[in-house]
Design an enzyme around this catalytic site. Structure first.
Site, PDB file in Angstrom:
ATOM      1  N   ARG A  10      15.430 -24.020  29.367  1.00 29.72           N
ATOM      2  CA  ARG A  10      15.616 -23.192  28.179  1.00 29.72           C
ATOM      3  C   ARG A  10      16.696 -23.704  27.241  1.00 29.72           C
ATOM      4  O   ARG A  10      16.499 -23.781  26.031  1.00 29.72           O
ATOM      5  CB  ARG A  10      16.018 -21.751  28.577  1.00 29.72           C
ATOM      6  N   THR A  11      17.856 -24.030  27.799  1.00 30.84           N
ATOM      7  CA  THR A  11      18.980 -24.365  26.921  1.00 30.84           C
ATOM      8  C   THR A  11      18.658 -25.618  26.112  1.00 30.84           C
ATOM      9  O   THR A  11      18.840 -25.665  24.894  1.00 30.84           O
ATOM     10  CB  THR A  11      20.276 -24.539  27.745  1.00 30.84           C
ATOM     11  N   LYS A  28      26.568 -46.507  35.257  1.00 28.71           N
ATOM     12  CA  LYS A  28      27.255 -47.796  35.421  1.00 28.71           C
ATOM     13  C   LYS A  28      28.755 -47.609  35.605  1.00 28.71           C
ATOM     14  O   LYS A  28      29.503 -48.567  35.686  1.00 28.71           O
ATOM     15  CB  LYS A  28      27.034 -48.658  34.171  1.00 28.71           C
ATOM     16  N   ARG A  32      25.897 -30.515  28.298  1.00 27.70           N
ATOM     17  CA  ARG A  32      25.900 -29.772  29.571  1.00 27.70           C
ATOM     18  C   ARG A  32      26.443 -30.693  30.641  1.00 27.70           C
ATOM     19  O   ARG A  32      26.028 -31.849  30.742  1.00 27.70           O
ATOM     20  CB  ARG A  32      24.501 -29.301  29.952  1.00 27.70           C
ATOM     21  N   HIS A  79      29.423 -20.663  29.439  1.00 27.37           N
ATOM     22  CA  HIS A  79      28.122 -20.933  28.825  1.00 27.37           C
ATOM     23  C   HIS A  79      28.064 -20.068  27.555  1.00 27.37           C
ATOM     24  O   HIS A  79      27.340 -19.082  27.487  1.00 27.37           O
ATOM     25  CB  HIS A  79      27.025 -20.552  29.815  1.00 27.37           C
TER      26      HIS A  79
HETATM   27  C1  NCD Z   1      21.831 -20.665  33.392  1.00 25.00           C
HETATM   28  C2  NCD Z   1      22.786 -21.824  33.519  1.00 25.00           C
HETATM   29  O1  NCD Z   1      22.393 -22.988  33.411  1.00 25.00           O
HETATM   30  O2  NCD Z   1      23.953 -21.522  33.741  1.00 25.00           O
HETATM   31  N1  NCD Z   1      20.582 -21.015  32.861  1.00 25.00           N
HETATM   32  C3  NCD Z   1      20.441 -21.100  31.514  1.00 25.00           C
HETATM   33  O3  NCD Z   1      21.146 -21.797  30.823  1.00 25.00           O
HETATM   34  N2  NCD Z   1      19.513 -20.303  30.962  1.00 25.00           N
HETATM   35  C4  NCD Z   1      21.711 -19.852  34.628  1.00 25.00           C
HETATM   36  C5  NCD Z   1      21.351 -20.516  35.914  1.00 25.00           C
HETATM   37  O4  NCD Z   1      21.080 -21.717  35.979  1.00 25.00           O
HETATM   38  O5  NCD Z   1      21.299 -19.790  36.907  1.00 25.00           O
END
Ligand code: NCD
Length: 308
Positions: free
Chosen positions: A54-55, A84, A105, A133
């Site tokens: 999703r993100t 590397k 991320r 997040h």
């Molecule tokens: C979450 C995350 O990556 O922290 N997912 C997301 O971004 N929608 C929650 C999770 O992975 O449990």
């Protein structure tokens, strides 16, 4: 004022949050032609050192819808020069010299902050380990507002792995901007909300280890999965996985106005038979992620728009 979005502190004020909500609402309601030139000529890099569906998709589609171009590393741990031996700092120095914003991320808490200290362009934290997040917290608030018409005067239960879940860390903190919130943290004792976060919360909160303890009493059930990748002992994960499962049977104890949110992915903490319950808001919430991330990219990148 920060141009980076590393923590929910960077969106601090309520007034600023309202701007995010109205921008997200605008993108959700307006024909695409009206804004498809907004970020024309901007280049966005998405650098993901941890899995994401999703993100990453919503950030990338958000950029496309606004006319920006995107270059992406889906599995940076394997496919970038980190494999590397390159440091995160060197990667960021180089990538930031050739693009207008970086969506990052990473598996380590604090990595986004570290990146922002060497980056010449805005860093948007798309989740840093067990840290924060912030874009998820914004879309969670936007969803609550859309579903319930308000964010004040709510009782919110956060359920699951509250120790390792970064979404609940950000959500618990960003709720400080609202009034008359009552928080219930439901988790096994060893996966409780970290003390450092509880110390920052200005609302009353209680901790429970049984789902029954919040029956009937909540407006929002914010369900999370056990964060398997953060457990050092897989036996512990197996022990806790399945501890809290939202089923139709359990939903009988909640009023028709309650909403179930989940950042997704779910493993088995919400039974699929609940999906058809009108109170199940998690797929609407995921879609809201697109509009909120459009708002975030626009606020960070549009010229003449003071961001946070
Ligand atoms: C979450 C995350 O990556 O922290 N997912 C997301 O971004 N929608 C929650 C999770 O992975 O449990």
């Amino acid at each position: 004022m920060s141009k980076h979005l590393i923590t929910v502190d960077h969106v601090g004020s309520r007034e600023c949050l309202e701007r995010f909500f109205s921008k997200a609402e605008y993108y959700s309601m307006t024909p695409r032609d009206s804004y498809r030139e907004e970020l024309r000529g901007k280049d966005i890099a998405t650098l993901f050192y941890e899995p994401s569906t999703r993100t990453r998709f919503t950030f990338e589609f958000a950029a496309h819808r606004l006319g920006a171009s995107v270059v992406s590393t889906e599995n940076a741990r394997e496919f970038s020069s980190v494999a590397k031996g390159e440091t995160l700092e060197d990667t960021i120095r180089v990538v930031s010299s050739i693009c207008d914003a970086i969506v990052l991320r990473h598996d380590k808490a604090g990595a986004a902050l570290k990146a922002s200290q060497v980056s010449s362009v805005p860093i948007i934290n798309a989740g840093d380990g067990t840290g924060e997040h912030p874009s998820q917290a914004l879309l969670d608030l936007y969803t609550i507002k859309k579903e319930l018409g308000r964010i004040d005067r709510l009782s919110i239960a956060m359920i699951g792995d509250l120790k390792n879940g970064r979404t609940v860390h950000s959500l618990a903190r960003i709720l400080n901007n609202f009034d008359d919130i009552n928080l219930i943290f439901v988790s096994p004792t060893s996966l409780a909300m970290p003390q450092a976060i509880k110390d920052e919360i200005r609302h009353p909160w209680t901790e429970k280890d049984k789902l029954e303890d919040c029956y009937g009493r909540v407006d929002v059930l914010y369900v999370t999965r056990m964060q398997k990748e953060r457990f050092s002992d897989s036996a512990d994960y197996e022990r806790y996985n399945g501890e809290y499962v939202i089923s139709n049977e359990i939903m009988r104890y909640f009023p028709s106005t309650t909403r179930i949110l989940h950042p997704l992915p779910r493993v088995n903490e919400i039974s699929p038979s609940v999906d058809s319950d009108p109170r199940a808001a998690y797929f609407r919430q995921a879609e809201n992620g697109l509009y909120m991330r459009m708002a975030i990219l626009s606020m960070v990148l549009s010229t003449g728009c003071e961001p946070f």
